[in-house]
Design an enzyme around this catalytic site. Structure first.
Site, mmCIF file in Angstrom:
data_model
loop_
_atom_site.group_PDB
_atom_site.id
_atom_site.type_symbol
_atom_site.label_atom_id
_atom_site.label_comp_id
_atom_site.label_asym_id
_atom_site.label_seq_id
_atom_site.Cartn_x
_atom_site.Cartn_y
_atom_site.Cartn_z
ATOM 1 N N CYS A 188 0.890 -1.200 -0.132
ATOM 2 C CA CYS A 188 0.015 0.281 0.164
ATOM 3 C C CYS A 188 0.744 1.190 -0.084
ATOM 4 C CB CYS A 188 -0.883 0.062 1.398
ATOM 5 S SG CYS A 188 -1.933 -1.692 1.355
HETATM 6 C C1 BEZ Z 1 0.683 -4.998 1.830
HETATM 7 O O1 BEZ Z 1 -0.237 -4.671 0.996
HETATM 8 O O2 BEZ Z 1 2.010 -5.158 1.771
HETATM 9 C C2 BEZ Z 1 0.196 -5.989 3.012
HETATM 10 C C3 BEZ Z 1 -1.411 -6.166 3.109
HETATM 11 C C4 BEZ Z 1 -1.887 -6.783 3.907
HETATM 12 C C5 BEZ Z 1 -0.850 -7.356 5.037
HETATM 13 C C6 BEZ Z 1 0.306 -7.230 4.878
HETATM 14 C C7 BEZ Z 1 0.928 -6.494 3.889
#
Ligand code: BEZ
Length: 158
Positions: A49
């Site tokens: 994200c």
């Molecule tokens: C990520 O987007 O990197 C992520 C999303 C959910 C849990 C762990 C990492």
């Protein structure tokens, strides 16, 4: 059942970080009479994200708005302090950082997911929508990666 094209976006009161702290904001006030791109992520500051998803929208915000979009909203199941800090860290001045701290939106959308195994608890799935005056015109969900929910994909759909 999850939200689909033609549905009306749920009416909820969520939070945004204002100058004096978290402030109530209704989804109706954010969406009524406006064309909006809204994207949801599993977690502020998580690698995918932070490195890819939100930066893509920061980079393409002007192009997206040039296609008649009034606002771009990023939401996650995080509190308003975290969402505000994440937006600041990412220079996301053109993006409304909408805190769904209790997961009410993720659940009302039918787009929640249980990430307890990763220690995150109930979070939002990664999705993106085009919403016109509260009516959903497009919903894309990514189970993995950000192909269907990226700024580029949304731009192409506008
Ligand atoms: C990520 O987007 O990197 C992520 C999303 C959910 C849990 C762990 C990492």
């Amino acid at each position: 059942m999850s939200l689909k094209t033609g549905d009306t976006f749920p009416s909820l009161t969520l939070k945004i970080l204002g100058d004096k702290g978290p402030e109530d904001v209704t989804t109706d006030s954010l969406l009524s009479g406006k064309k909006v791109v809204l994207f949801a992520v599993p977690g502020a500051f998580t690698p995918g994200c932070s490195n890819t998803h939100l930066p893509g929208f920061v980079m393409k915000a002007d192009e997206i708005k040039a296609r008649g979009v009034d606002s771009i909203i990023c939401t996650a199941v995080n509190d308003a302090f975290v969402m505000g800090a994440w937006g600041k860290a990412q220079n996301a001045d053109e993006i409304i950082m909408l805190a769904d701290g209790l997961g009410e939106l993720a659940k009302a959308a039918g787009l929640d997911q249980d990430l307890s195994a990763a220690g995150l608890g109930v979070r939002s799935q990664r999705y993106a929508m085009i919403i016109n005056d509260r009516k959903i015109e497009l919903v894309n969900v990514d189970a993995k990666g950000v192909d269907k929910t990226s700024a580029e994909t949304l731009l192409a759909a506008l």
